[in-house]
Design a protein around this motif. Structure first.
Motif, PDB file in Angstrom:
ATOM      1  N   ILE A   1       0.869  -1.181   0.000  1.00  0.00           N
ATOM      2  CA  ILE A   1       0.000   0.000   0.000  1.00  0.00           C
ATOM      3  C   ILE A   1       0.905   1.230   0.000  1.00  0.00           C
ATOM      4  CG2 ILE A   1      -1.740   1.340   1.252  1.00  0.00           C
ATOM      5  CD1 ILE A   1      -2.595  -1.309   2.605  1.00  0.00           C
ATOM      6  N   VAL A   2       0.646   2.166  -0.901  1.00  0.00           N
ATOM      7  CA  VAL A   2       1.388   3.423  -0.929  1.00  0.00           C
ATOM      8  C   VAL A   2       0.378   4.557  -0.818  1.00  0.00           C
ATOM      9  CG1 VAL A   2       2.953   4.919  -2.209  1.00  0.00           C
ATOM     10  CG2 VAL A   2       3.207   2.427  -2.361  1.00  0.00           C
ATOM     11  N   ASP A   3       0.400   5.258   0.314  1.00  0.00           N
ATOM     12  CA  ASP A   3      -0.545   6.348   0.570  1.00  0.00           C
ATOM     13  C   ASP A   3       0.029   7.225   1.664  1.00  0.00           C
ATOM     14  OD1 ASP A   3      -2.928   7.875   1.465  1.00  0.00           O
ATOM     15  OD2 ASP A   3      -4.021   6.466   0.190  1.00  0.00           O
ATOM     16  N   ASP A   4      -0.131   8.529   1.523  1.00  0.00           N
ATOM     17  CA  ASP A   4       0.413   9.450   2.534  1.00  0.00           C
ATOM     18  C   ASP A   4      -0.534   9.645   3.718  1.00  0.00           C
ATOM     19  OD1 ASP A   4      -1.363  10.807   0.813  1.00  0.00           O
ATOM     20  OD2 ASP A   4      -0.493  12.744   1.345  1.00  0.00           O
TER      21      ASP A   4
ATOM     22  N   SER B   1      -0.481 -10.641   2.960  1.00  0.00           N
ATOM     23  CA  SER B   1       0.688 -10.067   3.614  1.00  0.00           C
ATOM     24  C   SER B   1       0.861  -8.665   3.046  1.00  0.00           C
ATOM     25  CB  SER B   1       1.916 -10.926   3.311  1.00  0.00           C
ATOM     26  OG  SER B   1       3.072 -10.303   3.800  1.00  0.00           O
ATOM     27  N   VAL B   2       0.917  -7.655   3.897  1.00  0.00           N
ATOM     28  CA  VAL B   2       0.862  -6.268   3.437  1.00  0.00           C
ATOM     29  C   VAL B   2       2.053  -5.459   3.943  1.00  0.00           C
ATOM     30  CG1 VAL B   2      -0.527  -4.156   3.400  1.00  0.00           C
ATOM     31  CG2 VAL B   2      -1.671  -6.382   3.469  1.00  0.00           C
ATOM     32  N   ASN B   3       2.708  -4.727   3.033  1.00  0.00           N
ATOM     33  CA  ASN B   3       3.718  -3.737   3.376  1.00  0.00           C
ATOM     34  C   ASN B   3       3.137  -2.359   3.080  1.00  0.00           C
ATOM     35  OD1 ASN B   3       5.915  -5.548   4.032  1.00  0.00           O
ATOM     36  ND2 ASN B   3       5.921  -6.054   1.857  1.00  0.00           N
ATOM     37  N   VAL B   4       3.608  -1.339   3.798  1.00  0.00           N
ATOM     38  CA  VAL B   4       3.076   0.011   3.639  1.00  0.00           C
ATOM     39  C   VAL B   4       4.224   0.991   3.420  1.00  0.00           C
ATOM     40  CG1 VAL B   4       1.791   1.876   4.776  1.00  0.00           C
ATOM     41  CG2 VAL B   4       1.070  -0.494   5.091  1.00  0.00           C
ATOM     42  N   SER B   5       4.025   1.924   2.482  1.00  0.00           N
ATOM     43  CA  SER B   5       4.951   3.043   2.278  1.00  0.00           C
ATOM     44  C   SER B   5       4.147   4.332   2.331  1.00  0.00           C
ATOM     45  CB  SER B   5       5.659   2.943   0.928  1.00  0.00           C
ATOM     46  OG  SER B   5       6.489   1.804   0.881  1.00  0.00           O
ATOM     47  N   ALA B   6       4.727   5.365   2.921  1.00  0.00           N
ATOM     48  CA  ALA B   6       4.032   6.646   3.072  1.00  0.00           C
ATOM     49  C   ALA B   6       4.187   7.547   1.857  1.00  0.00           C
ATOM     50  CB  ALA B   6       4.536   7.370   4.313  1.00  0.00           C
ATOM     51  N   SER B   7       5.034   7.161   0.904  1.00  0.00           N
ATOM     52  CA  SER B   7       5.211   7.986  -0.291  1.00  0.00           C
ATOM     53  C   SER B   7       5.641   7.117  -1.470  1.00  0.00           C
ATOM     54  CB  SER B   7       6.265   9.072  -0.056  1.00  0.00           C
ATOM     55  OG  SER B   7       7.556   8.494  -0.004  1.00  0.00           O
ATOM     56  N   GLY B   8       5.425   7.654  -2.662  1.00  0.00           N
ATOM     57  CA  GLY B   8       5.841   6.954  -3.869  1.00  0.00           C
ATOM     58  C   GLY B   8       7.346   6.810  -3.948  1.00  0.00           C
ATOM     59  N   SER B   9       8.079   7.830  -3.511  1.00  0.00           N
ATOM     60  CA  SER B   9       9.545   7.763  -3.566  1.00  0.00           C
ATOM     61  C   SER B   9      10.073   6.702  -2.607  1.00  0.00           C
ATOM     62  CB  SER B   9      10.169   9.130  -3.287  1.00  0.00           C
ATOM     63  OG  SER B   9       9.684   9.655  -2.079  1.00  0.00           O
ATOM     64  N   ASP B  10       9.461   6.567  -1.416  1.00  0.00           N
ATOM     65  CA  ASP B  10       9.860   5.499  -0.491  1.00  0.00           C
ATOM     66  C   ASP B  10       9.634   4.133  -1.120  1.00  0.00           C
ATOM     67  OD1 ASP B  10      10.526   7.378   1.410  1.00  0.00           O
ATOM     68  OD2 ASP B  10       8.782   7.008   2.696  1.00  0.00           O
TER      69      ASP B  10
ATOM     70  N   LEU C   1      -2.230   1.952  -4.792  1.00  0.00           N
ATOM     71  CA  LEU C   1      -1.503   3.203  -4.956  1.00  0.00           C
ATOM     72  C   LEU C   1      -2.440   4.408  -4.906  1.00  0.00           C
ATOM     73  CD1 LEU C   1       1.171   4.673  -5.767  1.00  0.00           C
ATOM     74  CD2 LEU C   1       0.557   4.183  -8.154  1.00  0.00           C
ATOM     75  N   ASP C   2      -2.183   5.304  -3.963  1.00  0.00           N
ATOM     76  CA  ASP C   2      -2.956   6.539  -3.887  1.00  0.00           C
ATOM     77  C   ASP C   2      -2.584   7.426  -5.068  1.00  0.00           C
ATOM     78  OD1 ASP C   2      -4.661   8.534  -2.823  1.00  0.00           O
ATOM     79  OD2 ASP C   2      -2.995   9.485  -1.792  1.00  0.00           O
ATOM     80  N   LEU C   3      -3.561   8.088  -5.632  1.00  0.00           N
ATOM     81  CA  LEU C   3      -3.309   8.919  -6.803  1.00  0.00           C
ATOM     82  C   LEU C   3      -2.728  10.275  -6.432  1.00  0.00           C
ATOM     83  CD1 LEU C   3      -3.599   9.110  -9.865  1.00  0.00           C
ATOM     84  CD2 LEU C   3      -5.905   9.983  -9.512  1.00  0.00           C
ATOM     85  N   HIS C   4      -3.253  10.889  -5.387  1.00  0.00           N
ATOM     86  CA  HIS C   4      -2.861  12.255  -5.034  1.00  0.00           C
ATOM     87  C   HIS C   4      -1.984  12.260  -3.789  1.00  0.00           C
ATOM     88  CE1 HIS C   4      -5.572  13.731  -8.073  1.00  0.00           C
ATOM     89  NE2 HIS C   4      -6.530  12.991  -7.556  1.00  0.00           N
ATOM     90  N   MET C   5      -0.670  12.320  -4.018  1.00  0.00           N
ATOM     91  CA  MET C   5       0.294  12.395  -2.922  1.00  0.00           C
ATOM     92  C   MET C   5       1.256  13.544  -3.204  1.00  0.00           C
ATOM     93  SD  MET C   5       1.257   8.376  -2.293  1.00  0.00           S
ATOM     94  CE  MET C   5       1.644   8.056  -4.017  1.00  0.00           C
ATOM     95  N   PRO C   6       1.792  14.151  -2.163  1.00  0.00           N
ATOM     96  CA  PRO C   6       2.778  15.217  -2.386  1.00  0.00           C
ATOM     97  C   PRO C   6       4.072  14.635  -2.958  1.00  0.00           C
ATOM     98  CG  PRO C   6       2.579  14.715  -0.051  1.00  0.00           C
ATOM     99  CD  PRO C   6       1.512  13.937  -0.746  1.00  0.00           C
ATOM    100  N   ASN C   7       4.840  15.474  -3.597  1.00  0.00           N
ATOM    101  CA  ASN C   7       6.148  15.132  -4.171  1.00  0.00           C
ATOM    102  C   ASN C   7       6.038  14.205  -5.385  1.00  0.00           C
ATOM    103  OD1 ASN C   7       7.393  16.699  -2.155  1.00  0.00           O
ATOM    104  ND2 ASN C   7       7.421  14.948  -0.769  1.00  0.00           N
ATOM    105  N   LEU C   8       5.613  12.975  -5.198  1.00  0.00           N
ATOM    106  CA  LEU C   8       5.526  12.017  -6.297  1.00  0.00           C
ATOM    107  C   LEU C   8       4.103  11.475  -6.355  1.00  0.00           C
ATOM    108  CD1 LEU C   8       7.728  10.990  -8.265  1.00  0.00           C
ATOM    109  CD2 LEU C   8       7.937   8.972  -6.827  1.00  0.00           C
ATOM    110  N   SER C   9       3.359  11.837  -7.386  1.00  0.00           N
ATOM    111  CA  SER C   9       1.953  11.414  -7.488  1.00  0.00           C
ATOM    112  C   SER C   9       1.857   9.956  -7.931  1.00  0.00           C
ATOM    113  CB  SER C   9       1.222  12.288  -8.505  1.00  0.00           C
ATOM    114  OG  SER C   9       1.661  11.978  -9.825  1.00  0.00           O
TER     115      SER C   9
END
Length: 197
Positions: free
Chosen positions: A3-6, A24-33, A48-56
């Motif tokens: 899951i990638v979402d801020d 089994s789930v891993n999480v990232s707070a940003s697309g760059s991470d 994948l979240d569509l609207h995130m700061p820095n990297l959409s």
């Protein structure tokens, strides 16, 4: 899966739903991470979240495009109009889930992403798509072409000289005849049919 979402609350709620379903789930707070991690090189499913700061989400999709073992990407967004949905599908998104989502809609999308890929040739998929499209009325085929071209219901209604409500009714009937539940599935059929020939 990943899951990638801020939004930490969304991440945790989604993670709990998916873990309870056996994933089994891993999480990232940003697309760059996420892209800096080794996870993108592994196949699987990416929520994948569509609207995130820095990297959409769009930028993450573009970055994944050249990878050999890229994951099946499900876009999660609070707002996705038809032109954006078309762009996301063309960039390789498998599905689009609108926030707030119904739990079962999320699980259905994720479970579908783990199904084995269709091994039919592009031509066979195009023929199958054409067969499904042949079930539609002329107006419904026109509507599907317009949606695949990225036009909104409002623009299509103006072009067809119909109300938006009428177009929405045609769209619901079109999706029923195609045997799909989401716009993403309908667009996939339209794109596969375009490869005919």
């Amino acid at each position: 899966m990943h899951i990638v979402d801020d939004d930490p609350h969304f991440c945790e709620a989604s993670r709990l739903i998916l873990v309870a379903a056996g994933f089994s789930v891993n999480v990232s707070a940003s697309g760059s991470d996420y892209l800096a991690d080794s996870a993108p090189s592994k196949p699987g499913c990416l929520l994948l979240d569509l609207h995130m700061p820095n990297l959409s989400g769009v930028e993450v999709l573009k970055a994944l495009a050249g990878r050999r073992d890229k994951p099946q990407v499900i876009i999660v967004t609070g707002h996705a109009d038809v032109p954006l949905a078309v762009q996301l599908m063309q960039l390789g998104a498998r599905d689009i889930v609108q926030k707030p989502f119904v739990r079962q809609r999320l699980l259905d999308a994720v479970e579908a992403s783990f199904r084995p890929p269709v091994t039919a040739s592009a031509n066979d998929r195009a023929v199958a798509a054409e067969t499904r499209i042949a079930r539609l009325s002329a107006r419904e085929r026109e509507l599907l072409r317009s949606l695949a071209a990225g036009l909104s219901n409002k623009v299509i209604a103006h072009q067809m000289n119909r109300s938006v409500r009428t177009i929405e009714m045609h769209r619901a009937r079109m999706m029923d005849r195609l045997g799909v539940r989401t716009l993403a599935e309908a667009l996939q059929i339209a794109f596969e049919a375009q490869h005919q020939g």
